[in-house]
Design an enzyme around this catalytic site. Structure first.
Site, mmCIF file in Angstrom:
data_model
loop_
_atom_site.group_PDB
_atom_site.id
_atom_site.type_symbol
_atom_site.label_atom_id
_atom_site.label_comp_id
_atom_site.label_asym_id
_atom_site.label_seq_id
_atom_site.Cartn_x
_atom_site.Cartn_y
_atom_site.Cartn_z
ATOM 1 C CB CYS A 50 54.211 -33.588 35.444
ATOM 2 S SG CYS A 50 52.758 -34.603 35.246
ATOM 3 N NE ARG A 90 56.432 -28.079 35.378
ATOM 4 C CZ ARG A 90 56.701 -27.430 34.267
ATOM 5 N NH1 ARG A 90 57.034 -26.166 34.316
ATOM 6 N NH2 ARG A 90 56.655 -28.034 33.102
ATOM 7 C CD1 TRP A 93 46.972 -30.819 36.608
ATOM 8 C CD2 TRP A 93 47.177 -31.741 34.580
ATOM 9 N NE1 TRP A 93 45.858 -30.485 35.880
ATOM 10 C CE2 TRP A 93 45.945 -31.036 34.635
ATOM 11 C CE3 TRP A 93 47.512 -32.406 33.397
ATOM 12 C CZ2 TRP A 93 45.070 -30.972 33.563
ATOM 13 C CZ3 TRP A 93 46.631 -32.337 32.326
ATOM 14 C CH2 TRP A 93 45.425 -31.629 32.419
ATOM 15 C CG ASN A 121 56.474 -32.361 32.256
ATOM 16 O OD1 ASN A 121 55.248 -32.459 32.172
ATOM 17 N ND2 ASN A 121 57.128 -31.265 31.917
ATOM 18 N N GLY A 122 55.179 -34.958 30.420
ATOM 19 C CA GLY A 122 54.846 -34.953 28.992
ATOM 20 C C GLY A 122 53.824 -36.037 28.710
ATOM 21 C CD GLU A 179 41.737 -13.117 32.537
ATOM 22 O OE1 GLU A 179 41.564 -13.990 31.669
ATOM 23 O OE2 GLU A 179 42.474 -13.300 33.526
ATOM 24 C CE LYS A 199 42.065 -15.331 36.196
ATOM 25 N NZ LYS A 199 43.217 -15.323 35.327
ATOM 26 C CD GLU A 243 41.745 -19.595 35.722
ATOM 27 O OE1 GLU A 243 42.663 -20.177 35.145
ATOM 28 O OE2 GLU A 243 41.793 -18.377 35.995
ATOM 29 C CG HIS A 275 20.160 -11.818 20.371
ATOM 30 N ND1 HIS A 275 19.062 -11.642 19.561
ATOM 31 C CD2 HIS A 275 20.895 -10.691 20.255
ATOM 32 C CE1 HIS A 275 19.143 -10.456 18.970
ATOM 33 N NE2 HIS A 275 20.245 -9.860 19.376
ATOM 34 C CE LYS A 304 51.272 -18.980 36.565
ATOM 35 N NZ LYS A 304 49.941 -18.456 36.245
HETATM 36 C C1 G6P Z 1 46.837 -22.552 31.992
HETATM 37 C C2 G6P Z 1 46.890 -21.556 33.134
HETATM 38 C C3 G6P Z 1 46.305 -20.216 32.686
HETATM 39 C C4 G6P Z 1 47.021 -19.720 31.446
HETATM 40 C C5 G6P Z 1 47.010 -20.765 30.312
HETATM 41 C C6 G6P Z 1 47.962 -20.371 29.195
HETATM 42 O O1 G6P Z 1 45.520 -22.875 31.716
HETATM 43 O O2 G6P Z 1 46.195 -22.052 34.259
HETATM 44 O O3 G6P Z 1 46.458 -19.265 33.724
HETATM 45 O O4 G6P Z 1 46.403 -18.546 30.986
HETATM 46 O O5 G6P Z 1 47.479 -22.018 30.813
HETATM 47 O O6 G6P Z 1 49.272 -20.379 29.700
HETATM 48 P P1 G6P Z 1 50.452 -19.524 29.107
HETATM 49 O O7 G6P Z 1 51.635 -19.863 29.987
HETATM 50 O O8 G6P Z 1 50.649 -19.954 27.694
HETATM 51 O O9 G6P Z 1 50.069 -18.089 29.209
#
Ligand code: G6P
Length: 608
Positions: free
Chosen positions: A2, A27, A74, A99-100, A482, A486, A489, A505, A603
């Site tokens: 948010c 956000r 969000w 927000n929160g 990673e 990616k 996501e 395994h 994000k």
């Molecule tokens: C969210 C984002 C990710 C990020 C993670 C941690 O899930 O979508 O891209 O890696 O938060 O965020 P930070 O700001 O702590 O790296």
């Protein structure tokens, strides 16, 4: 999670509030809304979906106002719907954005229902409007009402509120969720992120937990947790509009991928000199503290956690330190044993991730020698609350899927491995070799970006599948993780990563012509073993896409063998990740997903 924005101005604020919401859409983007004071009434517009849909309503209705609040959501409590969208209101008089998360919302809701308040949403936020209405009636002051509400609220919040009785002031409050003021000319603003208002001012005040502020177009008053007047410093930050716009790129993610050579230069520049890392680059006194470190604990989430897993290997091999890595959300719940002289490291792009912050706060009750953060946002809560810090200088990262933040975190973590080794008087020759490789890193990343054409050839073969398997060994296992993160996501393809030796395994059972396997085969003692693992895949009809050192040769049948640019082994995890980013991006593009704002994600995750 948010984004909130508020403005008191001598001009109409509708457009600037919506523009701010667009900037904060990373956000959260499932619904948006605005409340604008119009002297005798408050215009209240909400829309399900992206901010553009709210903007369309604004264009149709053209509400005029000099005082307003707005929100992009969000969803946590209650599905994305117009009724659950903010602002929430109480009896057409008090309007709030939040927000929160309010943790004790169930009991507060029940109390307010007993007091005669009716709820129209399923959110934990609506009760804030009712609480403020209740206490405003009692105190006839929104500031006092906010203090009384704060006594009741448990949880994290950044709140902005307006009241029908006052067409020139708004009130904001902060507790464990980011909130700042922007000091403009003839207007004062409040927002979750400076990006939202960077076009209007360069002067920001970062509120502290417990603060309440009253804002009008001409002035602001800040009160602290004890209700005393607080003087908070004005911070001048120049956020260029170029940094927050896509330019000629199709998506922020694409722009951020191709910005990586420059971003890494900014992480490393001014922090190395001659054949070594410079002293105290993590803050005054950090080199002396590093000399005492005997153990390292990393906590982080998502992509930042993967950077931590790579770094654990570096801390061991370069600084000869044992290192444990935990998901920030898990760390507190395993009753961690803290050895003497342990250093706690948090890694975060935003510096506001609630679980990472909570882990840092928890660590303060434990016997750590010190805390340090690798972070991209110097004004963030993690930066403020850690003893030492290194800012990655990657510039704003807007795409939800992290790219340049990850690469620069790795560069920052390598600087940390070198600094720890230096303070401990270890491996000077190796340090010199790595410093040289760090200087060449931007160039090597630029070379890796040229692999785009190869990724374009591979992408259609992944885009038409529902699953993908990523394999790596040793330090390349977190890079495989990673890569899988990616892909899932942004393309919504189910992707998993395994250390290649584990294939037999279990996951080998999944291999057939519908399971593409993406493997990382750098030249090292592990490459040979990995290649045997890949033969097992080939023998079962799996298609292989292998990113490999130029010296590695193997028959991949209908798949692809991609030779990577040559570089120092210590830089290879950073460099091998680059084509994986491009591959995910190109696959998502073919599948037509919303790359910068993938479904259900956000994000900055400011809830635990
Ligand atoms: C969210 C984002 C990710 C990020 C993670 C941690 O899930 O979508 O891209 O890696 O938060 O965020 P930070 O700001 O702590 O790296």
């Amino acid at each position: 999670m948010c984004g909130i924005i508020a403005a008191a101005s001598s001009r109409n604020v509708g457009k600037l509030l919506v523009r701010g919401l667009h900037k904060m859409e990373y956000r959260g983007y499932d619904s948006a809304g605005i409340a604008l004071h119009q002297d005798n009434s408050i215009a209240h517009l909400r829309a399900v979906g992206k901010v553009q849909l709210l903007e369309d309503k604004m264009i149709a209705e053209k509400p005029k106002s000099k005082l307003g609040i707005a929100h992009t959501r969000w969803a946590t409590h209650g599905e994305p719907s117009e009724l659950n969208a903010h602002p929430h209101k109480s009896k057409d008089s008090v309007y709030i954005v939040h927000n929160g998360i309010i943790e004790n919302y169930v009991e507060l809701r029940e109390e307010l229902i007993k007091d005669g308040y009716e709820f129209s949403s399923q959110t934990d936020s609506e009760l804030i409007a009712h609480l403020l209405d209740l206490y405003y009636k009692e105190t006839k002051s929104m500031v006092n009402a906010m203090y009384k509400a704060k006594e009741k609220l448990d949880g994290a919040y950044a709140i902005a509120a307006i009241n029908i009785d006052d067409n020139s002031n708004l009130v904001v409050a902060r507790n464990k969720s980011p909130l700042l003021l922007g000091i403009g000319s003839d207007e004062i603003l409040a927002a979750s992120d400076p990006i939202a208002i960077a076009e209007l001012t360069n002067d920001f005040i970062f509120l502290e937990d417990g603060d309440v502020a009253e804002i009008s177009a001409e002035t602001y008053k800040i009160f602290d947790n004890t209700k005393s007047k607080a003087n908070r410093e004005i911070t001048h930050i120049d956020i260029s509009t170029q940094a927050t716009s896509k330019g000629d790129y199709r998506h922020f993610m694409e722009k951020e991928i191709y910005e990586q050579p420059e971003a890494v230069s900014k992480t490393v520049d001014g922090r190395i000199g001659g054949e070594d890392v410079l002293d105290n680059i993590f803050g005054l006194g950090s080199s002396d503290i590093f000399a005492k470190v005997e153990r390292v604990q990393i906590v982080a989430c998502g992509t930042s956690l993967h950077a931590g897993r790579v770094a654990a290997n570096w801390f061991s091999s370069i600084a000869e330190l044992p290192c444990q890595v935990d998901y920030a959300s898990e760390y507190r719940y395993r009753n961690p044993h803290v050895d003497q002289n342990s250093l706690l490291i948090t890694i975060s792009q935003s510096g506001e991730t609630a679980d990472t912050l909570a882990a840092l706060n928890y660590s303060k009750e434990r016997d750590y020698l010190s805390s340090l953060t690798i972070c991209n946002v110097p004004t963030s809560s993690l930066a403020r609350e850690s003893d030492f810090s290194l800012f990655t200088n990657a510039g704003p990262e807007i795409g939800v899927a992290s790219t340049k933040a990850f690469t620069t975190q790795l560069a920052g973590l390598m600087l940390l491995a070198l600094s720890l080794a230096k303070s401990r008087g270890l491996n000077p020759k190796l340090r010199g070799r790595i410093v040289k490789a760090l200087r060449l890193l931007p160039e090597t990343i630029a070379e890796a970006l040229l692999l785009k054409d190869k990724m374009l050839e591979i992408a259609p073969n992944i885009a038409n599948k529902n699953n993908a398997l990523f394999l790596g060994r040793g330090i390349f296992y977190p890079i495989a993780k990673e890569g899988a993160l990616k892909l899932k996501e942004i393309s919504y393809i189910h992707a998993e990563a395994y250390p290649a030796g584990e294939l037999k395994h279990g996951p080998l059972a999944l291999i057939d012509e519908n399971m593409p396997v993406i493997a990382l085969a750098p030249e090292s003692e592990i490459a040979e073993k990995l290649i045997s693992n890949l033969e097992e895949v080939k023998a079962r009809g799996g298609t292989l896409y292998v990113m490999a050192d130029p010296s590695v040769n193997m028959d991949v049948k209908s798949g692809s063998l991609v030779h990577m640019p040559k570089c120092d082994f210590f830089m290879t995890p950073i460099v091998y990740n680059i084509p994986l980013q491009i591959l995910s991006y190109e696959v998502a593009l073919l599948r037509g997903t919303d790359i910068d704002q993938p479904r259900n994600l956000a994000k900055s995750v400011t809830v635990e």
